[in-house]
Structures are given as C-alpha cells and as structure tokens.
Design a protein around this motif. Structure first.
Motif, mmCIF file in Angstrom:
data_model
loop_
_atom_site.group_PDB
_atom_site.id
_atom_site.type_symbol
_atom_site.label_atom_id
_atom_site.label_comp_id
_atom_site.label_asym_id
_atom_site.label_seq_id
_atom_site.Cartn_x
_atom_site.Cartn_y
_atom_site.Cartn_z
ATOM 1 N N LEU A 38 55.412 -49.809 -85.445
ATOM 2 C CA LEU A 38 55.823 -49.004 -84.580
ATOM 3 C C LEU A 38 55.217 -50.145 -83.604
ATOM 4 O O LEU A 38 56.160 -50.789 -82.576
ATOM 5 C CB LEU A 38 55.877 -48.032 -83.941
ATOM 6 C CG LEU A 38 56.762 -46.697 -84.919
ATOM 7 C CD1 LEU A 38 56.460 -45.789 -84.700
ATOM 8 C CD2 LEU A 38 58.504 -46.812 -84.535
ATOM 9 N N ASN A 41 56.841 -53.572 -83.436
ATOM 10 C CA ASN A 41 57.509 -53.685 -82.165
ATOM 11 C C ASN A 41 57.884 -53.517 -81.056
ATOM 12 O O ASN A 41 58.547 -54.353 -80.273
ATOM 13 C CB ASN A 41 58.563 -52.715 -82.968
ATOM 14 C CG ASN A 41 59.428 -52.820 -84.350
ATOM 15 O OD1 ASN A 41 59.629 -53.573 -84.654
ATOM 16 N ND2 ASN A 41 59.405 -51.610 -85.012
ATOM 17 N N LEU A 42 56.816 -52.724 -80.570
ATOM 18 C CA LEU A 42 56.586 -53.097 -79.187
ATOM 19 C C LEU A 42 55.764 -54.030 -78.775
ATOM 20 O O LEU A 42 57.158 -54.706 -78.010
ATOM 21 C CB LEU A 42 55.270 -51.448 -79.156
ATOM 22 C CG LEU A 42 54.670 -51.479 -77.448
ATOM 23 C CD1 LEU A 42 55.829 -51.224 -76.626
ATOM 24 C CD2 LEU A 42 53.785 -50.293 -77.544
ATOM 25 N N GLU A 102 63.289 -49.879 -73.986
ATOM 26 C CA GLU A 102 63.133 -49.879 -75.671
ATOM 27 C C GLU A 102 61.842 -49.684 -76.051
ATOM 28 O O GLU A 102 61.147 -49.257 -76.699
ATOM 29 C CB GLU A 102 64.105 -51.054 -76.039
ATOM 30 C CG GLU A 102 64.427 -50.925 -77.941
ATOM 31 C CD GLU A 102 64.741 -52.171 -78.247
ATOM 32 O OE1 GLU A 102 64.045 -52.502 -79.589
ATOM 33 O OE2 GLU A 102 65.212 -52.965 -77.348
ATOM 34 N N GLU A 105 60.728 -46.236 -75.571
ATOM 35 C CA GLU A 105 61.178 -45.710 -76.422
ATOM 36 C C GLU A 105 59.378 -45.668 -77.801
ATOM 37 O O GLU A 105 59.626 -44.981 -77.948
ATOM 38 C CB GLU A 105 62.174 -45.707 -76.865
ATOM 39 C CG GLU A 105 63.457 -45.097 -76.169
ATOM 40 C CD GLU A 105 64.856 -45.724 -75.983
ATOM 41 O OE1 GLU A 105 65.727 -45.064 -75.371
ATOM 42 O OE2 GLU A 105 65.052 -45.905 -77.458
ATOM 43 N N ILE A 106 59.547 -46.662 -78.163
ATOM 44 C CA ILE A 106 58.890 -47.185 -78.981
ATOM 45 C C ILE A 106 57.045 -46.427 -79.132
ATOM 46 O O ILE A 106 56.954 -46.116 -79.262
ATOM 47 C CB ILE A 106 58.700 -48.246 -79.320
ATOM 48 C CG1 ILE A 106 60.265 -49.578 -80.259
ATOM 49 C CG2 ILE A 106 58.304 -48.869 -80.623
ATOM 50 C CD1 ILE A 106 60.840 -50.640 -79.401
ATOM 51 N N ARG A 109 57.017 -42.880 -79.812
ATOM 52 C CA ARG A 109 56.851 -42.760 -80.924
ATOM 53 C C ARG A 109 55.975 -42.984 -81.652
ATOM 54 O O ARG A 109 54.805 -42.952 -82.878
ATOM 55 C CB ARG A 109 58.572 -43.498 -81.663
ATOM 56 C CG ARG A 109 59.112 -42.713 -81.722
ATOM 57 C CD ARG A 109 60.127 -43.835 -81.968
ATOM 58 N NE ARG A 109 60.364 -44.059 -83.001
ATOM 59 C CZ ARG A 109 61.116 -44.702 -83.587
ATOM 60 N NH1 ARG A 109 62.017 -45.687 -82.767
ATOM 61 N NH2 ARG A 109 60.875 -44.841 -85.319
#
Lengths: 509, 353
Positions: A38, A41-42, A102, A105-106, A109
């Motif tokens: 995560l 990705n962020l 997006e 959202e990440i 999480r």
C-alpha cells in the motif's frame, strides 16, 4: 602490527566463499507485506514535481524503513506503529486537497493496516528470537542506525544468556568482527546497497553471515547477489547464498521511495550548516577559505594541521589554535556533527563488552538525572549540581539529549556528577575507567584518521586547498564520513557564541 | 612454503597463509613475463585489505630481480669516467669491532674532472639546491682490471634516474648502512654486494606509507634468500623487499620504492625521472587509485591496482578512475591462466595489455 588480523581477513574471505558461507533465512509476514504494498502504491501516485508532498514522502520513507527492518518488543512495536499512524494522518490531512482520489483511498487502507500492525506485529521478532539461541556472541546488524535502538531494547527484554551486540551495517563493514561471532543482518540481501554488498561479499569483514528477512522483501530469486559489485568489469564472480524458508510469490519493489531518499537525503547532506551566533557556548571563529568558519572552543589547546616536511611528504602536526595557528595553515576535521555517531559506533565495536557495560551504566545515569529533574525542576537541579561542584551543570540538557554522550570533559565535574547521582564508590570508579577507555578509544580512532588523512591527500588536492578551495574527502577506513580540508584565512580575536554541537564543525560563514 | 613473519620482540613465528605466497608468486610471474616479452599494462586486484599485499609483491619482485641477476650498474674504469656521466662510487668493505660494513656509495653527475698523475678528482653534482662536492680517487685505490671489494674503490655507470646523493649521513641525508657479523668470506661479500647494491629499478608503490612501513618492520624469514643466499637467520620485510623511498634515498640498492600519494612526482622533475625507471607501479588502496590512476607518467608502465573492497569509502571512484585508463588497453581474457597463477580464494583480478 596485528598479523593475525591480516591473516584472518583472507581466511574469512575464503570461508565466506565456501559453501554455506552466506545464508538467507526467510519468513512470512503478510501484515507488513500488505502495508508495504500500500505504501509503495501511494508513493507512486504522489506528484513528483510538487514540493508540497515532500514531508509526506519523508514520512512514508521512514515508514518504509520501519516495515523493512523494525524489530521491537510488543510494547515498542505498538508504540512505533501508533506513532507512524498519527504522523501519517497529520501529513495526509495537510495535503488532503492535493491528493488524487485514488491516493486518498489507498492512504485510508494504509492507515488501517498500521492499526492492525499496532495490535499485532510479531513475525519478525519471533524469527529473530529463534536465531538468538546457542551462540555465545551474536552481532545483530540493522540496515539503518535508527533501527538499532528498538532492536537493542528487544534483545534486552529477552532472557538470553549470550552476549548480543547491535550495530548498523555501516559499522559492520568498518570493524574487525571477533572470531567465533555469529553475524545476523536484519535485511534482505537484494536491498543492500552495491557499496555495502561489495564490502560484504568481496571484502569479507566476516567469514560467515546470515540474513534474516521477510520473504516479500527478498524477491523471487533470493539466492542471487543482484548488486553490481564491480561496474565496468566483466566476469565478476559472486558467492552463492543458501536460502531457507518460503519464497514469495511475486516481486515487490519500492523504487520510487528509494529514489526519493537518494535525491532528497543527498541534497540535505551536501549543504553545510549556516553559522549563526545563537547558542550559549563561547567560542572563537576560525575563518577558512571559501567563506567557511569553524567555531573553536575557548581554552582549546590543540588543532591538527597538515604540513609538508623537507621531502615534500605530508605530516600531521598539532598547533595551539589561538597562538600558533597562522593564515595559510591547512586544518582538517569531520564535515558535520551527524558523523560523530559513526565515531562512537567504531569505539563501541572496538570496546566490545566494555562498551555494553558503559552503555548500561550511562542508561542508569540518565534515568537518575531525569528523575531528579522531574522531582525538582530543571533550574533547581542545576543549582543543586552547582552546589555539588559540577561546574558545567547548565549543559544538563545536552547530556540527556545527546545519544552519543561520553563523559564530561572535566574529570572533577564528571566525578562529582556521578557522586551526586548516588553511584557507589566502586561504581564511580568503574564508570570513570570505562569513560576513560571510551575517550581514549575515540582519540585513537581520531589519531588514525589523521594519519590516514595525511597519507591519502594527493598533490592535486593539496593544490586545490592552497588555491583556497575546501576539499572534502572520504577515508578508506571511515566509511561515508566526510572530512574537510581547508586553508586558514583568519582567526577572530573576539569571542562569539555557538551551539555545543557546532564546535569544530565546518560551517558556512 | 616456509615464509614466516613476526613482530620484532615476539617469540613465536607465524607461518603466513597461501594468500601471502600467492602475491609473492604473482610478482615473480609478472617479472618473468616481462622478461619473456609479455607486456601487461594494467592489473586490478580486488581484495579485502591491502595490508601486507604490496610488501608481499615487493618481496616477490625483489627476489625475481635478484634471481634473474639483472644489473644496470656497469663497471667503469677510473680513467674512463667522463664529464656528464652519472656514476656510483662504491667504497671497499670495512671490518672492525666484529662487524663487516657493507660498502657505502655516492651517486652523482660528473660536472668536472681534474687529474694528477696519481689520481682523478671528480666534481659531483646532486639534486638542485645541494652543493657540489669533490671526490678524489687514487689509481692505486681503483686499479685497472678486476678489483677486490675488500680493498678497492669501484666505479659504476648507473642509469639516469638513479637517486643522487652523498655516501655520508647528515645535512638532510639519512642513510642506512648495513653491518653483518664477521667472518664474511670474499665470495659472501660478493653475494652481499649483488644483493645490497643491485641497481635494477623494478617496483614502485604509492599508498599509505605508515602502514607499509609498519609491515616493513616485521621480521621475515625466506628460506631461499635468507637461508640459502645471504645466510641470515631473519631480516625485516623492508630489507628483504629492498624497499627505499623515492624522495629520500637511504640505501645503496635501487630496486623497490614506496612513497606517499601526495609525493607522486611532478613531471619533468628528478623524482619523475627516477620513477620513469620503474616498469612496475602499484597503486595501493582506494585513495591511491582515485588520486593517481590517471597520471600520465604511468601510461607505459604495468600498473597494479590494489582495490580494497573491504573499505567502503572511495570504492566506486577508485574502480572507475582505474578503468578510465585501463580500458584504453586490450583486456586479457584469461590472465590467471596466462600467468599460471592462482589467486587466493575470493580474490579476483583482471588484466589489460
């Protein structure tokens, strides 16, 4: 000359290249794997061109290191992930309006995954604990110095009978590992920098070593040394690593985070701190070519200069800074205060068990001092200390906050402080002895650095210094520490003020 | 293999591992290869630490130079010396107080000659700034034909670049003159002279001289040289490797030298001329590689780079600087096979010719 040590280095190299010289022990850690994925990705979604994300990126970068190598007691672990969660929340709130949907959202999480880690994160510590059995002397190696503290606490919390030292990778590659020690590196081999892996595989500071790493970090071919050990040279041979434990199913990389670190941290390292007359330490300023200054403590009796002898060879000489030093002299010193830590780590490595004992007593000393301040207040404590003949009591904050605190410079102050803190006569004597050993070890490390400096300066560099440029150098046995060599252009007659940490550091004038 | 070392004062000798012999042997093989016309230009050796490695190479080169008997000093008769010659004047052996003193030497350029029926007087010049001196030699002390080292003064024509200096210590000249216990036979004296006076510049090392000199002080036993040739029980590595310094020549021989990085000679100076005579140069350690690998003076020499992979600093800079010049030559694909040399386990090397 230590012949056995030279002989030992080649023996170690031979052993390391033999079968089972390097082992990789992998374990599963799904929670951290998920957080790491995560995080990367962020990071990928953050705009590279905007500085607004720099702080967030820095926070993520620290978090990325913790996910890679933090090992702590359950209490430390909970508090570390809790702190990370709070810090990340704060940073995210600051840039919320600039974050793409997006990414938001990440981020949510990722925060959730940190909450999970806060509650349960034992895979790494369990694996490590299982490795600490059986060997008398174990050296645990962390990738970054900032990870060492938690690992030390964790080891202290275990009921192990063996002697465990915790050092960082940069120290391991610089010091002579005692024979018979088991060396465990808390990292995945492929994540080690080219420079460090070259030292480990070709330079053999140890004759055998074990990596412990979560499998998600080690990649799908953990048995291979992937680093470029000799760029530009064909046919470089590499030792084979023996792997045990489950291999991860897919590749996870954090290239963006690592690249950010390289560029961001490099830009931080390259600048010199600007001198300002804030602080309460009296000093006199030594002016160096190029507009630099070096604050020298009042009462300083010696400073090292490089001088050419009759045959043109360079020698290190000592001069009295305020009476003998002249314009045109060449002085040298460490580039900035951060590097002091590396000197202490080298001393720690050299002193071995004695440093562990010193460190233990230092912990008690700080604890008692903090307790007294809590009970009486800072000012009252200073006054009490002064009455107990600790003349430098006003620096009490420095003593407590400096991670690398050694001893007070004045022997009398040091003795009186220990007596004030109610150490027994035997303890005072022991701590004084250990403190003296530490100081003399530091002095000896400094002396050998000075000698190496004299012998590694080239004629070209000397010319550059004489032309008025500041030259920075790394010494072969001192890792990444930067030394600066500069030409003296003047010494202030008047006193100035500076911070304690600024003493003898080259700064922008 | 019988190579042993110990610190002066220690009781126990330490037999060195195969790695030491390996570097010793490498030097001998390179010397031999050059004799047979193999002109290697660059060799890079990746090793943990270079301590004792350049001294081991120096020992190998020293022994090879001796065993091949390469001698660049040529006998010169007193009457044949001309103005402009660079000569070495070697005294006779002195025996007193139970010791034989190995003949001392003076090396200088002949700037003028004055003659009498019984002698010739040479005015010798040394390095710039040093006053010329006169040396008068009687024909009686240096007769034509074969000379007896026990009583005659010998004169040699030496190659340019041979360090020029007086035979007496003092005034900035620090000489080291060896003495050996009596009795020493004439043939032993001749052997000693071939060793102690050999003029065969071979191997120059640039690096951290303090550490090299520390290694040099170790006592060393080489069964072949010490046991078989010089009949010595032991010697220092410094003596056994016949090391001296470029900037301050102390010994009669001219075989191997060590020097600080900062003292690397500037072009067109006497020291550069001296370095010019050495076919093999070692850049010992990363700092030496970074600072000196691209020096033009080294262009035509065989440069051996000791790349210290056990030291974190300067690794990449050392490698890239070395490769900048090395890759101008042709890479040797199987250097180890060509030389019939096996490096120590984990040590790697690359060559260019």
């Amino acid at each position: 000359m230590d012949i056995t040590s030279i002989e030992g280095r080649f023996t170690k190299l031979g052993n390391l290249w033999a079968e089972n010289g390097i082992q990789v022990n992998l374990f599963e850690d799904k929670s951290r794997a998920s957080s790491f994925e995560l995080l990367t990705n962020l990071f990928r979604l953050l705009d590279n061109t905007s500085e607004i994300f720099d702080q967030l990126k820095l926070t993520l970068s620290h978090l990325h290191w913790d996910l890679r190598g933090f090992v702590g007691t359950s209490k430390d672990s909970s508090s570390r992930w809790g702190e990370s969660e709070v810090k990340l929340k704060t940073e995210l709130a600051r840039v919320k309006n600039n974050l793409p949907l997006e990414a938001q959202e990440i981020a949510v999480r990722l925060l959730e995954s940190l909450t999970l880690l806060k509650n349960e994160d034992s895979s790494y510590s369990q694996k490590l604990e299982s490795q600490l059995l059986g060997d008398d002397h174990i050296i645990l190696v962390t990738e970054k110095p900032r990870l060492s503290g938690a690992v030390s606490n964790f080891v202290d919390s275990l009921d192990t009978s063996n002697f465990v030292s915790v050092i960082s990778l940069s120290t391991l590659v610089r010091f002579e590992v005692p024979n018979g020690s088991k060396v465990i590196i808390l990292a995945a081999p492929r994540k080690i920098s080219n420079n460090f892996m070259r030292v480990l595989a070709l330079g053999a500071p140890v004759g055998s070593l074990t990596f412990i790493a979560p499998n998600w970090l080690a990649g799908m071919t953990p048995q291979k040394i992937t680093q470029d050990l000799a760029s530009g040279l064909p046919g470089v041979k590499k030792p084979i690593m023996r792997v045990s434990g489950p291999i991860f199913s897919h590749e996870m990389t954090a290239k963006e985070v690592e690249q950010f670190e390289e560029t961001y941290l490099l830009s931080q390292e390259q600048s010199y701190k600007k001198y300002s007359s804030h602080g309460d330490v009296k000093c006199r300023l030594l002016h160096l070519a190029g507009g630099f200054v070096m604050p020298i403590e009042i009462g300083a009796t010696r400073i090292s200069v490089l001088a050419q002898n009759a045959y043109g060879n360079l020698e290190v000489k000592s001069k009295k800074p305020f009476t003998d030093l002249e314009n045109g002299d060449i002085i040298f010193d460490l580039r900035n205060g951060v590097d002091d830590t590396f000197l202490t780590e080298l001393a720690e490595a050299r002193m071995g068990v004695n440093f562990a004992e010193y460190s233990h007593i230092r912990g008690i000393m700080k604890k008692r001092l903090k307790q007294i301040i809590q009970e009486n207040g800072r000012q009252a404590t200073i006054e009490k200390l002064l009455r107990s003949k600790v003349s430098t009591a006003r620096y009490v904050d420095d003593w407590l906050n400096n991670q690398d605190f050694t001893t007070l410079r004045s022997k009398a102050d040091w003795h009186n402080l220990l007596v004030f803190l109610k150490f027994s006569a035997a303890e005072v004597k022991r701590f004084e002895d250990l403190g003296t050993e530490l100081r003399s070890t530091l002095i000896s490390i400094g002396a050998s650095a000075r000698l190496q400096m004299a012998e590694s300066v080239s004629a070209r560099e000397l010319e550059m210094v004489l032309e008025g440029q500041i030259v920075t150098k790394k010494l072969d046995d001192y890792g990444d520490a930067d030394f600066v060599i500069g030409l003296v252009t003047g010494i202030d007659d008047n006193e100035s003020l500076c911070e304690q940490d600024d003493i003898r550091k080259v700064m922008e004038g | 293999l019988g190579y042993q070392v110990k610190n002066a004062g220690d009781q126990e000798w330490l037999e060195l591992g195969a790695w030491f012999y390996s570097f010793f042997e490498l030097a001998e093989k390179l010397y031999q290869a050059k004799k047979f016309g193999h002109y290697y230009k660059r060799i890079l050796i990746a090793l943990p630490k270079s301590d004792l490695v350049s001294p081991a190479l120096a020992l190998g080169f020293s022994r090879a130079a001796y065993k091949f008997g390469d001698e660049l000093a040529k006998n010169l008769e007193l009457g044949d010396v001309k103005v402009g010659d660079l000569i070495q004047i070697r005294s006779a052996w002195i025996e007193q107080h139970g010791l034989a003193t190995i003949p001392n030497t003076v090396v200088g350029n002949v700037v003028s000659i004055t003659e009498t029926p019984e002698s010739r007087n040479f005015e010798l010049s040394f390095v710039a700034g040093k006053a010329n001196t006169q040396r008068a030699i009687r024909s009686l002390d240096s007769p034509i034909g074969e000379k007896n080292p026990e009583k005659h003064i010998r004169i040699y024509d030496v190659p340019k670049g041979t360090p020029r200096r007086e035979e007496l210590a003092g005034k900035g000249v620090l000489l080291e003159i060896r003495k050996i216990p009596l009795p020493v036979s004439l043939s032993q004296k001749q052997t000693w002279e071939r060793w102690e006076h050999q003029i065969c510049p071979t191997f120059a090392v640039f690096g951290q001289t303090t550490s090299m000199k520390e290694c040099g002080l170790l006592e060393f036993r080489d069964p072949e040289i010490h046991g078989g040739i010089l009949t010595l029980e032991k010697d220092s590595i410094y003596n056994a490797a016949r090391l001296d310094t470029l900037t301050n020549d102390k010994k009669a021989h001219f075989v191997n030298v060590i020097e600080q990085i900062s003292s690397f000679p500037i072009r067109n100076t006497p020291t550069a001329e001296t370095l010019g005579q050495f076919p093999f140069v070692c850049l010992d350690g990363n700092a030496a590689l970074v600072n000196l690998a691209d020096e033009i003076i080294l262009r035509d020499k065989l440069v051996i780079g000791l790349w210290e992979t056990g030291s974190q600093a300067n690794q990449e800079a050392a490698l890239s600087t070395f490769l900048e010049t090395a890759t101008r030559f042709k890479q040797v694909t199987k250097l180890e096979e060509q030389l019939n040399w096996k490096p120590p386990s984990g040590v790697q090397c690359w060559g260019w010719s």
